[in-house]
Design an enzyme around this catalytic site. Structure first.
Site, PDB file in Angstrom:
ATOM      1  N   SER A  61       0.839  -1.210   0.000  1.00  0.00           N
ATOM      2  CA  SER A  61       0.000   0.000   0.000  1.00  0.00           C
ATOM      3  C   SER A  61       0.867   1.250   0.000  1.00  0.00           C
ATOM      4  CB  SER A  61      -0.901   0.022   1.237  1.00  0.00           C
ATOM      5  OG  SER A  61      -1.706  -1.126   1.300  1.00  0.00           O
TER       6      SER A  61
HETATM    7  N1  SAH Z   1      -0.685  -4.769   3.936  1.00  0.00           N
HETATM    8  C1  SAH Z   1       0.069  -5.032   2.739  1.00  0.00           C
HETATM    9  C2  SAH Z   1      -0.713  -4.686   1.490  1.00  0.00           C
HETATM   10  C3  SAH Z   1      -1.016  -5.912   0.752  1.00  0.00           C
HETATM   11  S1  SAH Z   1      -2.087  -5.806  -0.628  1.00  0.00           S
HETATM   12  C4  SAH Z   1       1.442  -4.393   2.778  1.00  0.00           C
HETATM   13  O1  SAH Z   1       1.725  -3.618   3.690  1.00  0.00           O
HETATM   14  O2  SAH Z   1       2.268  -4.704   1.914  1.00  0.00           O
HETATM   15  C5  SAH Z   1      -3.378  -6.880  -0.106  1.00  0.00           C
HETATM   16  C6  SAH Z   1      -3.039  -8.304   0.165  1.00  0.00           C
HETATM   17  O3  SAH Z   1      -4.226  -8.986   0.500  1.00  0.00           O
HETATM   18  C7  SAH Z   1      -2.428  -9.058  -1.009  1.00  0.00           C
HETATM   19  O4  SAH Z   1      -1.178  -9.559  -0.646  1.00  0.00           O
HETATM   20  C8  SAH Z   1      -3.432 -10.187  -1.266  1.00  0.00           C
HETATM   21  O5  SAH Z   1      -2.834 -11.398  -1.658  1.00  0.00           O
HETATM   22  C9  SAH Z   1      -4.104 -10.318   0.080  1.00  0.00           C
HETATM   23  N2  SAH Z   1      -5.411 -10.980   0.092  1.00  0.00           N
HETATM   24  C10 SAH Z   1      -6.427 -10.883  -0.807  1.00  0.00           C
HETATM   25  N3  SAH Z   1      -7.464 -11.653  -0.421  1.00  0.00           N
HETATM   26  C11 SAH Z   1      -7.109 -12.257   0.743  1.00  0.00           C
HETATM   27  C12 SAH Z   1      -7.740 -13.171   1.637  1.00  0.00           C
HETATM   28  N4  SAH Z   1      -8.978 -13.632   1.435  1.00  0.00           N
HETATM   29  N5  SAH Z   1      -7.051 -13.566   2.734  1.00  0.00           N
HETATM   30  C13 SAH Z   1      -5.796 -13.112   2.977  1.00  0.00           C
HETATM   31  N6  SAH Z   1      -5.148 -12.246   2.176  1.00  0.00           N
HETATM   32  C14 SAH Z   1      -5.786 -11.813   1.071  1.00  0.00           C
END
Ligand code: SAH
Length: 213
Positions: A61
């Site tokens: 993000s």
């Molecule tokens: N907080 C993260 C941002 C990640 S983007 C950071 O600081 O880098 C969102 C993430 O959510 C992705 O890695 C994606 O794979 C994950 N995601 C999507 N659906 C999900 C689910 N049902 N359970 C767990 N993770 C999920």
């Protein structure tokens, strides 16, 4: 410019823009090296206020979004927190500083490769109070419920019921709702009631799972 100088410049920008408001969030941003959470080829962009590709079609993000979410969740020392979407592990590392050593962050990631990398990043920067779990976070993580704060870093079609159930009372839950362009919702649980606030527009990758897309 060295990473630390770039980090300080980004923090000043986020403060000027009113994204970072509290000393606690400022300190957390200062303590976590974002360059350790992005792929090596992107390190030069680690302090540009933008999401970056981290593999599996996912993104870390943008720093301003991490700041907005941390400030609105009003995270306190010692709290037990659940994050859905570990991604790179960066947001969880920031939150780990806000809860301090007495607190803990559980973070769920659906891609095992990303979860492994997130774990590695957290080890490299010396964060010990974050547990990364592989699974479908749309079902929450009941093992350690209830949580005083829950936040989702991907966009859901509607608030996943298990997350509301796993939230403590009082507690705060933040979740982006919608597809592509979404709205950031803050739900406060208090004496058995839910109070919902809309914090405005945002963009997130989709939550994929049983209570997701
Ligand atoms: N907080 C993260 C941002 C990640 S983007 C950071 O600081 O880098 C969102 C993430 O959510 C992705 O890695 C994606 O794979 C994950 N995601 C999507 N659906 C999900 C689910 N049902 N359970 C767990 N993770 C999920």
């Amino acid at each position: 410019m060295a990473y630390m100088e770039k980090r300080k410049a980004l923090i000043e920008k986020l403060k000027r823009e009113g994204r970072i408001k509290s000393d606690e969030v400022e300190k957390a941003f200062l303590e976590v090296p974002r360059e350790e959470f992005v792929p090596e080829v992107m390190r030069d962009y680690a302090y540009v206020d933008t999401p970056l590709e981290i593999g599996n079609g996912q993104t870390i993000s943008a720093p301003h979004m991490v700041a907005i979410m941390c400030e609105a969740l009003d995270i306190k020392k010692g709290q037990k927190i659940l994050e859905i979407g570990a991604g790179s592990g960066y947001h969880a590392a920031i939150v780990s500083k806000l809860v301090g050593e007495a607190g803990h962050v559980y973070t769920v990631e659906r891609f095992s490769l990303l979860a492994e990398k997130a774990q590695e990043h957290l080890e490299i920067v010396g964060v010990k109070n974050v547990t990364v779990e592989v699974g479908d976070g749309s079902e929450g993580f009941s093992e350690h419920a209830p949580y005083e704060r829950i936040y989702v870093t991907c966009a859901a079609p509607k608030t996943p019921r298990p997350l509301v159930d796993q939230l403590s009372d009082p507690g705060k839950l933040m979740v982006p709702i919608g597809r592509l362009m979404c709205e950031l919702k803050l739900i406060e649980k208090k004496e058995g009631k839910l109070i919902e606030k809309n914090l405005g527009g945002c963009a997130f990758v989709p939550l994929v799972g049983k209570h997701g897309f």
